[in-house]
Design a protein around this motif. Sequence first.
Motif: not given
Length: 164
Positions: A68, A88, A91-96, A98-99, A101, A164
């Motif tokens: 974050e 948005d 959130r997408k950057q954060l998801q990437i 985390r995926q 990691q 995005h």
Amino acid sequence: MRRLSFFLFSVILFSMFSSCHNGQKETATETESENTGRPHIEISDADRRTVDDSLTVFLNLMRAHQFEQAVAMLWVWDGEFVSRLSGDAARKQLQIFRQLQGIDYKLESVEFNTETDNTAKYRVVLFEKEEGDNRPNAISFGLNPIRREGKWFLTVSDAFAEKH
């Protein structure tokens, strides 16, 4: 099949984060490099330290899996203005992050061209490889440091910002 999907996803992400030259006009501080004929910016030691310090903080946050805070350091350059990532996009950057990691994050290179066309590449080591393991265990990403009105910003690539 899952490994193939992960590999394809990684390739797509890499292409999204790779820098792209979007043809901004040269500024007064830019000159053409004698060797390449490409625009080139004069970078002071203070500029270089500022960018290196920002990248160090960013990569340390990534190593600590404080995604974050790392995302909060990122900006978007629309060709005229620098702004924070939209909700948005953040959130997408954060998801990437985390995926994908990683267990380590290493700065590979920083290339300065113009005030708005620079690339910082970093490598994410996803897992330790055992002897004889031929699987790729790392992926490279890019950020685009830009200087606007004397201040440096770590921006995501235009390809990511536009979609995005």
